[in-house]
Write a protein that holds these residues in place. Structure first.
Motif, mmCIF file in Angstrom:
data_model
loop_
_atom_site.group_PDB
_atom_site.id
_atom_site.type_symbol
_atom_site.label_atom_id
_atom_site.label_comp_id
_atom_site.label_asym_id
_atom_site.label_seq_id
_atom_site.Cartn_x
_atom_site.Cartn_y
_atom_site.Cartn_z
ATOM 1 N N GLU A 157 -32.379 -60.535 50.184
ATOM 2 C CA GLU A 157 -32.511 -59.805 48.920
ATOM 3 C C GLU A 157 -33.357 -58.542 49.089
ATOM 4 O OE1 GLU A 157 -34.083 -62.548 46.081
ATOM 5 O OE2 GLU A 157 -32.130 -63.471 45.655
ATOM 6 N N ASN A 158 -34.366 -58.605 49.951
ATOM 7 C CA ASN A 158 -35.239 -57.424 50.132
ATOM 8 C C ASN A 158 -34.606 -56.347 50.996
ATOM 9 O OD1 ASN A 158 -35.373 -58.783 52.544
ATOM 10 N ND2 ASN A 158 -37.599 -58.683 52.752
ATOM 11 N N MET A 159 -33.364 -56.571 51.483
ATOM 12 C CA MET A 159 -32.668 -55.560 52.276
ATOM 13 C C MET A 159 -31.582 -54.845 51.471
ATOM 14 S SD MET A 159 -34.333 -55.687 55.013
ATOM 15 C CE MET A 159 -33.367 -54.445 55.867
ATOM 16 N N VAL A 160 -31.400 -55.240 50.230
ATOM 17 C CA VAL A 160 -30.375 -54.625 49.383
ATOM 18 C C VAL A 160 -30.701 -53.149 49.153
ATOM 19 C CG1 VAL A 160 -29.327 -54.621 47.078
ATOM 20 C CG2 VAL A 160 -29.775 -56.792 48.242
ATOM 21 N N ASP A 161 -29.687 -52.293 49.377
ATOM 22 C CA ASP A 161 -29.804 -50.842 49.177
ATOM 23 C C ASP A 161 -30.876 -50.204 50.074
ATOM 24 O OD1 ASP A 161 -27.827 -50.878 47.190
ATOM 25 O OD2 ASP A 161 -29.302 -51.361 45.644
ATOM 26 N N LYS A 162 -31.182 -50.858 51.181
ATOM 27 C CA LYS A 162 -32.144 -50.303 52.133
ATOM 28 C C LYS A 162 -31.389 -49.764 53.354
ATOM 29 C CE LYS A 162 -35.796 -51.575 49.772
ATOM 30 N NZ LYS A 162 -36.570 -52.757 50.157
ATOM 31 N N GLU A 163 -32.161 -49.349 54.364
ATOM 32 C CA GLU A 163 -31.568 -48.804 55.589
ATOM 33 C C GLU A 163 -30.861 -49.921 56.358
ATOM 34 O OE1 GLU A 163 -35.688 -50.225 56.516
ATOM 35 O OE2 GLU A 163 -34.763 -48.985 54.930
ATOM 36 N N ALA A 164 -30.066 -49.499 57.341
ATOM 37 C CA ALA A 164 -29.311 -50.462 58.148
ATOM 38 C C ALA A 164 -30.260 -51.374 58.924
ATOM 39 C CB ALA A 164 -28.375 -49.733 59.109
ATOM 40 N N PHE A 165 -29.853 -52.614 59.118
ATOM 41 C CA PHE A 165 -30.643 -53.587 59.883
ATOM 42 C C PHE A 165 -29.698 -54.413 60.746
ATOM 43 C CE2 PHE A 165 -29.230 -55.690 56.083
ATOM 44 C CZ PHE A 165 -29.014 -57.019 56.427
ATOM 45 N N ASN A 166 -30.247 -55.052 61.752
ATOM 46 C CA ASN A 166 -29.447 -55.833 62.686
ATOM 47 C C ASN A 166 -29.305 -57.259 62.156
ATOM 48 O OD1 ASN A 166 -28.134 -56.974 64.840
ATOM 49 N ND2 ASN A 166 -29.573 -56.279 66.400
ATOM 50 N N ILE A 167 -28.152 -57.565 61.575
ATOM 51 C CA ILE A 167 -27.924 -58.873 60.960
ATOM 52 C C ILE A 167 -27.977 -59.998 61.987
ATOM 53 C CG2 ILE A 167 -25.412 -58.689 61.210
ATOM 54 C CD1 ILE A 167 -27.358 -60.379 58.311
ATOM 55 N N PHE A 168 -27.812 -59.663 63.262
ATOM 56 C CA PHE A 168 -27.829 -60.696 64.304
ATOM 57 C C PHE A 168 -29.146 -61.464 64.318
ATOM 58 C CE2 PHE A 168 -28.776 -61.854 68.794
ATOM 59 C CZ PHE A 168 -27.804 -62.830 68.943
ATOM 60 N N HIS A 169 -30.268 -60.771 64.068
ATOM 61 C CA HIS A 169 -31.569 -61.451 64.061
ATOM 62 C C HIS A 169 -31.614 -62.512 62.966
ATOM 63 C CE1 HIS A 169 -32.898 -58.708 67.036
ATOM 64 N NE2 HIS A 169 -33.020 -57.652 66.233
ATOM 65 N N ASN A 170 -31.088 -62.174 61.791
ATOM 66 C CA ASN A 170 -31.095 -63.125 60.682
ATOM 67 C C ASN A 170 -30.172 -64.301 60.944
ATOM 68 O OD1 ASN A 170 -31.234 -60.104 59.582
ATOM 69 N ND2 ASN A 170 -32.541 -61.366 58.263
ATOM 70 N N LEU A 171 -28.991 -64.013 61.490
ATOM 71 C CA LEU A 171 -28.040 -65.085 61.758
ATOM 72 C C LEU A 171 -28.488 -65.969 62.914
ATOM 73 C CD1 LEU A 171 -24.678 -63.164 61.230
ATOM 74 C CD2 LEU A 171 -25.619 -64.985 59.808
ATOM 75 N N THR A 172 -29.186 -65.397 63.891
ATOM 76 C CA THR A 172 -29.718 -66.203 64.982
ATOM 77 C C THR A 172 -30.781 -67.159 64.460
ATOM 78 O OG1 THR A 172 -29.333 -64.419 66.559
ATOM 79 C CG2 THR A 172 -30.811 -66.145 67.249
#
Length: 492
Positions: A157-172
């Motif tokens: 939720e805190n990444m909504v409308d923010k800069e790009a991030f590496n989703i792999f870290h979250n999924l790992t």
């Protein structure tokens, strides 16, 4: 002078003896077409100086043969590369190809487990673990998959409308937390602060990969030998120590909290491994734990990350996936509770996942050892002691089986009607045959649930262009730039 002459004579005699004793091996090898691998001095130099990104490109190029079967020499090791699904079917189902090559066994002496263990080791352990990765065993894990996927959605939720991030870290973090919970080890990874979370994952991830890298540095990436510094060795030792303590903690936790009866039906594969009737050593159990962590963590995390990156680049396909979700669960941002019957209804989402794994297989090739002579292709006899590399990444893009648009992203290939026309061994994301990935159902169920809950809540976008992506392979194939996405709330 006499000593030198004797030495030269001895060397020449031993070389002649070696080739004479192995004359059939080299005779059969001579009958097989040579691959496009560059054997020139420059080609060998490129191999020895390549980084992991360039190494992947060189290996991929060597698989791009026009013939259905080809050979490649790497020093004295003979690699056979089949490009025909019929030959792949033979390899994956032939008993003389169940085992791993000697250079893999070198690694297996350091880290065994079901991934690298020799034939007898693999067969005995597979029988113990298989029931828990079947349909009934996985059905009990669906509530856990839902719970962990909801945590992911909430944390983003805190990444909504923010800069790009590496989703792999979250999924790992999600996949690692899930597999540890499956091992009955309760640990909170997703709710940690990002720095703490990533360091925790890095140590465990690197620990499970150390044995793989030991193997690669000797046969796939030789220049690593010259690059290892005392700092790297110290880091590996530190990670190994951390990982060993953690593995011991998992086993100790189950032994402390459960009383294992030899005649009692175990409730998890970890309890089965600890059952005295199987008489497994502590080292064997630890190796199995590390194998499961590696297989259960990275594979589905990479595939899910790549799926989101593809959906971000193909908005029309993303919308079709969302339409299917809305049809099943209704138009809402709320995260539904996904049941087993819902997983069977997610037909289009599964088509998308399959197409992503076709174009970007997590494991781009697998290696098998030929114990006895084997006939492939147009009556080519593969000599015993050869290694067979199944180039999954090339077979998945072979226009002969997938059409002229084989390089393009098209989930419709996996519709029931279209996929029925595809050779069953032209699609190999989890390999096939008796030694295929034991966790393929686990991975598909988890991916379907985590992607469904993610896409019900968020729209996904990216600045990355697919034709600009670069890949590297250490244990698995990953994107060098990272799986950089942007998200925003989905409007129902």
């Amino acid at each position: 002078m006499i000593v030198l002459e004797v030495l030269i004579f001895t060397i020449v005699f031993l070389v002649i003896k070696y080739f004479w004793n192995n004359r059939r091996f080299y005779y059969l090898a001579s009958k097989i077409p040579t691959s496009v691998f560059d054997y020139s001095i420059r080609g060998i130099y490129n191999i020895f100086t390549a980084d992991s990104k360039m190494m992947f490109k060189l290996i991929n190029q060597s698989f791009n043969n026009k013939s259905d079967i080809a050979k490649t020499w790497f020093f004295h090791v003979l690699f056979i590369v089949p490009n025909n699904p019929d030959d792949v079917k033979t390899i994956f189902n032939a008993k003389q190809c169940y085992d791993k090559p000697n250079f893999v066994k070198f690694s297996s002496k350091l880290e065994k487990g079901s991934v690298f263990g020799d034939l007898d080791y693999w067969q005995s352990h597979r029988k113990i673990m298989s029931p828990f990765f079947g349909h009934q065993g996985l059905k009990t894990l669906i509530p856990l998959f839902n719970e962990k996927s909801r945590i992911l959605v909430k944390k983003l939720e805190n990444m909504v409308d923010k800069e790009a991030f590496n989703i792999f870290h979250n999924l790992t973090a999600l996949t690692l937390e899930t597999i540890l919970n499956v091992m009955e080890y309760d640990v909170d990874i997703q709710n940690r602060e990002p720095k703490s979370r990533d360091v925790f994952i890095k140590y465990l991830d690197e620990y499970t990969k150390i044995a793989f890298m030991r193997m690669f540095k000797f046969w796939l990436h030789p220049n690593i030998i010259f690059k290892i510094s005392s700092l790297y060795k110290k880091q590996c030792h530190s990670m190994s120590k951390c990982g060993m303590v953690f593995t011991n903690d998992i086993i100790k936790n189950i032994r402390t909290n459960t009383k294992t009866n030899e005649d009692e039906k175990p409730k998890s594969f970890m309890r089965a491994l600890l059952n005295p009737k199987y008489n497994l050593t502590d080292d064997e159990i630890k190796d199995e734990v590390r194998s499961v962590i590696l297989g259960g963590q990275d594979t589905s995390a990479i595939a899910s990350s790549m799926t989101l990156l593809m959906l971000a680049n193909n908005k029309d396909v993303q919308q079709k996936v969302v339409d299917e979700l809305h049809q099943i669960f209704g138009k809402t941002q709320e995260t539904p509770n996904i049941e087993l019957e819902n997983l069977n209804e997610l037909v289009y989402l599964e088509m998308v996942i399959n197409e992503v794994m076709r174009l970007y297989p997590v494991v781009p090739f697998v290696v098998r050892h030929v114990d006895e002579e084997l006939i492939l292709g147009e009556n080519y006899r593969i000599p015993a002691k050869a290694a067979v590399i199944v180039p999954i990444i090339r077979i998945h893009k072979n226009k002969k089986y997938w059409g002229d648009d084989a390089e393009e992203f098209n989930p419709e290939r996996f519709s029931k009607e279209n996929f029925s026309k595809i050779h069953p061994y032209a699609f190999l994301p989890f390999a096939k045959g008796s030694r295929m990935c034991i966790g393929y159902r686990y991975a598909m169920m988890l991916m379907k649930i985590q992607l469904s809950l993610f896409l019900m809540r968020y729209e996904v976008d990216t600045d990355l262009k697919l034709d600009e992506l670069e890949f590297t392979v250490q244990v698995m194939m990953t994107v060098c730039q990272g799986y950089m996405i942007k998200i925003r709330d989905r409007k129902c």
